[in-house]
Design an enzyme around this catalytic site. Structure first.
Site, PDB file in Angstrom:
ATOM      1  N   GLU A  22       0.817  -1.217   0.000  1.00 48.03           N
ATOM      2  CA  GLU A  22       0.000   0.000   0.000  1.00 48.03           C
ATOM      3  C   GLU A  22       0.852   1.269   0.000  1.00 48.03           C
ATOM      4  O   GLU A  22       0.403   2.339   0.388  1.00 48.03           O
ATOM      5  CB  GLU A  22      -0.922  -0.011   1.221  1.00 48.03           C
ATOM      6  CG  GLU A  22      -1.910  -1.159   1.231  1.00 48.03           C
ATOM      7  CD  GLU A  22      -2.694  -1.228   2.516  1.00 48.03           C
ATOM      8  OE1 GLU A  22      -3.677  -0.473   2.639  1.00 48.03           O
ATOM      9  OE2 GLU A  22      -2.334  -2.027   3.402  1.00 48.03           O
ATOM     10  N   SER A 156      -6.326  -2.709   2.011  1.00 46.43           N
ATOM     11  CA  SER A 156      -6.763  -2.175   0.714  1.00 46.43           C
ATOM     12  C   SER A 156      -7.294  -3.248  -0.224  1.00 46.43           C
ATOM     13  O   SER A 156      -7.278  -3.101  -1.442  1.00 46.43           O
ATOM     14  CB  SER A 156      -5.614  -1.416   0.024  1.00 46.43           C
ATOM     15  OG  SER A 156      -5.327  -0.228   0.711  1.00 46.43           O
ATOM     16  N   TYR A 226      -9.666   3.663  -4.337  1.00 45.61           N
ATOM     17  CA  TYR A 226      -8.740   4.762  -4.603  1.00 45.61           C
ATOM     18  C   TYR A 226      -8.903   5.450  -5.955  1.00 45.61           C
ATOM     19  O   TYR A 226      -8.383   6.543  -6.142  1.00 45.61           O
ATOM     20  CB  TYR A 226      -7.300   4.262  -4.446  1.00 45.61           C
ATOM     21  CG  TYR A 226      -7.059   3.709  -3.050  1.00 45.61           C
ATOM     22  CD1 TYR A 226      -7.167   4.541  -1.935  1.00 45.61           C
ATOM     23  CD2 TYR A 226      -6.774   2.376  -2.845  1.00 45.61           C
ATOM     24  CE1 TYR A 226      -6.981   4.042  -0.661  1.00 45.61           C
ATOM     25  CE2 TYR A 226      -6.573   1.874  -1.568  1.00 45.61           C
ATOM     26  CZ  TYR A 226      -6.681   2.719  -0.482  1.00 45.61           C
ATOM     27  OH  TYR A 226      -6.505   2.224   0.789  1.00 45.61           O
ATOM     28  N   ARG A 265     -10.926   2.655  11.994  1.00 47.25           N
ATOM     29  CA  ARG A 265     -12.094   2.554  11.125  1.00 47.25           C
ATOM     30  C   ARG A 265     -12.462   1.088  11.002  1.00 47.25           C
ATOM     31  O   ARG A 265     -11.636   0.270  10.594  1.00 47.25           O
ATOM     32  CB  ARG A 265     -11.798   3.115   9.735  1.00 47.25           C
ATOM     33  CG  ARG A 265     -13.053   3.452   8.918  1.00 47.25           C
ATOM     34  CD  ARG A 265     -12.785   3.571   7.447  1.00 47.25           C
ATOM     35  NE  ARG A 265     -12.649   2.253   6.835  1.00 47.25           N
ATOM     36  CZ  ARG A 265     -11.630   1.876   6.072  1.00 47.25           C
ATOM     37  NH1 ARG A 265     -10.629   2.710   5.846  1.00 47.25           N
ATOM     38  NH2 ARG A 265     -11.591   0.652   5.567  1.00 47.25           N
ATOM     39  N   ASP A 267     -14.983  -1.965   9.490  1.00 41.83           N
ATOM     40  CA  ASP A 267     -15.864  -2.307   8.380  1.00 41.83           C
ATOM     41  C   ASP A 267     -16.913  -3.309   8.853  1.00 41.83           C
ATOM     42  O   ASP A 267     -16.585  -4.287   9.533  1.00 41.83           O
ATOM     43  CB  ASP A 267     -15.050  -2.903   7.235  1.00 41.83           C
ATOM     44  CG  ASP A 267     -14.015  -1.920   6.695  1.00 41.83           C
ATOM     45  OD1 ASP A 267     -14.234  -0.703   6.827  1.00 41.83           O
ATOM     46  OD2 ASP A 267     -12.996  -2.375   6.150  1.00 41.83           O
ATOM     47  N   GLU A 280     -13.474  -6.151  10.037  1.00 44.62           N
ATOM     48  CA  GLU A 280     -12.102  -5.853  10.448  1.00 44.62           C
ATOM     49  C   GLU A 280     -12.005  -4.405  10.907  1.00 44.62           C
ATOM     50  O   GLU A 280     -12.905  -3.594  10.672  1.00 44.62           O
ATOM     51  CB  GLU A 280     -11.121  -6.102   9.299  1.00 44.62           C
ATOM     52  CG  GLU A 280     -11.368  -5.217   8.085  1.00 44.62           C
ATOM     53  CD  GLU A 280     -10.405  -5.518   6.952  1.00 44.62           C
ATOM     54  OE1 GLU A 280      -9.330  -4.871   6.913  1.00 44.62           O
ATOM     55  OE2 GLU A 280     -10.711  -6.383   6.111  1.00 44.62           O
ATOM     56  N   ASN A 282      -9.231  -1.103  10.968  1.00 42.98           N
ATOM     57  CA  ASN A 282      -7.994  -0.493  10.478  1.00 42.98           C
ATOM     58  C   ASN A 282      -7.508   0.528  11.492  1.00 42.98           C
ATOM     59  O   ASN A 282      -8.254   1.452  11.838  1.00 42.98           O
ATOM     60  CB  ASN A 282      -8.244   0.204   9.133  1.00 42.98           C
ATOM     61  CG  ASN A 282      -8.747  -0.753   8.075  1.00 42.98           C
ATOM     62  OD1 ASN A 282      -7.969  -1.410   7.416  1.00 42.98           O
ATOM     63  ND2 ASN A 282     -10.057  -0.844   7.932  1.00 42.98           N
ATOM     64  N   GLY A 286      -7.013   5.167   5.693  1.00 33.70           N
ATOM     65  CA  GLY A 286      -6.557   6.075   4.646  1.00 33.70           C
ATOM     66  C   GLY A 286      -6.909   7.527   4.937  1.00 33.70           C
ATOM     67  O   GLY A 286      -7.963   7.830   5.484  1.00 33.70           O
TER      68      GLY A 286
END
Length: 317
Positions: A22, A156, A226, A265, A267, A280, A282, A286
């Site tokens: 990433e 990602s 992205y 963050r 999900d 999961e 993070n 991002g």
């Protein structure tokens, strides 16, 4: 030291780039964060830990804090956090243990499940595991089809596949293991894809929920994340007040269970029956122009420069 509220008193090293898959996303995150922090008034340098000279600069630069804009292995797995702990440099985001636990999807799911949080059935396969056709049939029988196969520590959506037929399973596992030491086979949850930013240390709170709608892709993959226009972000997500509360509580619980600090963050999938499934978390989400957490923060009335300043303040607590 606690943050004084005057950014002009602080020198910040924005750590970005690195060596993970990433890297390009991280370079973009770092540049965006550096511009935002300078706009607020911080003195900022960009540091790329893939360069030895930059690591020396980080140690010798007398920075007040390192702002972590790394993604993936080497950034979200506790490695850079351990380096900064050893060097005595404060940093933003979660610590060594929380980072290492969150980045490993298998370990994180064990912790979620132990805390009573709702997760889909899954199994982890290592690179050295030899699987015959009977093993694959057993996985498919226990977890079900369709299923999702993904690397356990890459982010990602790199190396991720939705498997709809048994014949696709071996190739999907091989793809995931080509970018990681372990692969996770997880039950596929059909439903609405949601993501929730959480901000805070000891008293974390959820940001508005985003519903992610890929515009061209089958799921929220690298391109959808992205590419400009690769997905639509509906924020706040069109949910009932009860659903909103349930999803936000799940994300805050995940943040706390893993021991996260600063920003995270999570999900979440919501199925057709309204049941929420935690996927999961993070620990360094991002921070680019198309990223989710900045979008949610703006809806909550927090512009990007102020969000970056808040992350610094939390790192200095």
């Amino acid at each position: 030291m606690a943050y004084s509220g005057n950014p002009k008193e602080y020198s910040v090293a924005v750590v970005y780039g690195g060596t993970s898959g990433e890297r390009e996303v991280s370079l973009n995150s770092g540049r965006c964060c550096a511009v935002a922090l300078e706009e607020v008034g911080f003195s900022v340098d960009l540091i790329d830990p893939s360069k030895n000279a930059d690591l020396v600069k980080l140690i010798e630069g007398n920075y007040d804090i390192a702002f972590l804009a790394l993604h993936g292995r080497g950034g979200e797995d506790g490695t850079i956090q351990g380096f900064l702990e050893t060097a005595g440099i404060p940093y933003t985001g979660s610590g060594v243990l929380a980072s290492a636990q969150a980045v490993n999807k298998g370990k994180a799911k064990e912790l979620y499940e132990a805390a009573g949080l709702n997760v889909a059935a899954s199994a982890v396969i290592g690179k050295g595991d030899e699987l015959d056709d009977a093993d694959l049939e057993e996985f498919a029988g226990e977890i079900g089809l369709p299923c999702v196969v993904k690397p356990t520590t890459e982010g990602s959506s790199l190396g991720m596949t939705i498997v709809r037929e048994l014949g696709q399973l071996r190739g999907a596992i091989d793809l995931a293991l080509s970018v990681d030491e372990e692969a996770m086979v997880e039950a596929f949850v059909e439903g609405i894809e949601l993501t929730v930013g959480v901000i805070g240390n000891d008293d974390p709170r959820a940001l508005p929920i985003i519903q992610v709608v890929p515009t061209e892709d089958e799921f929220y993959n690298f391109h959808a994340k992205y590419a400009q226009g690769g997905s639509k972000h509906l924020c706040p997500a069109p949910l009932t007040s009860e659903q909103t509360e349930a999803v936000q509580e799940l994300a805050v619980a995940a943040h706390s269970v893993l021991g996260c600090r600063g920003i995270s963050r999570s999900d979440v999938m919501m199925d057709a029956d309204g049941v929420c499934w935690l996927l999961e978390t993070n620990t360094l989400p991002g921070m680019t122009d198309t990223s989710l957490v900045p979008d949610a923060a703006r809806v909550a009335g927090i512009e990007f420069p102020q969000l970056c300043e808040k992350i610094v303040a939390l790192g200095l607590e």
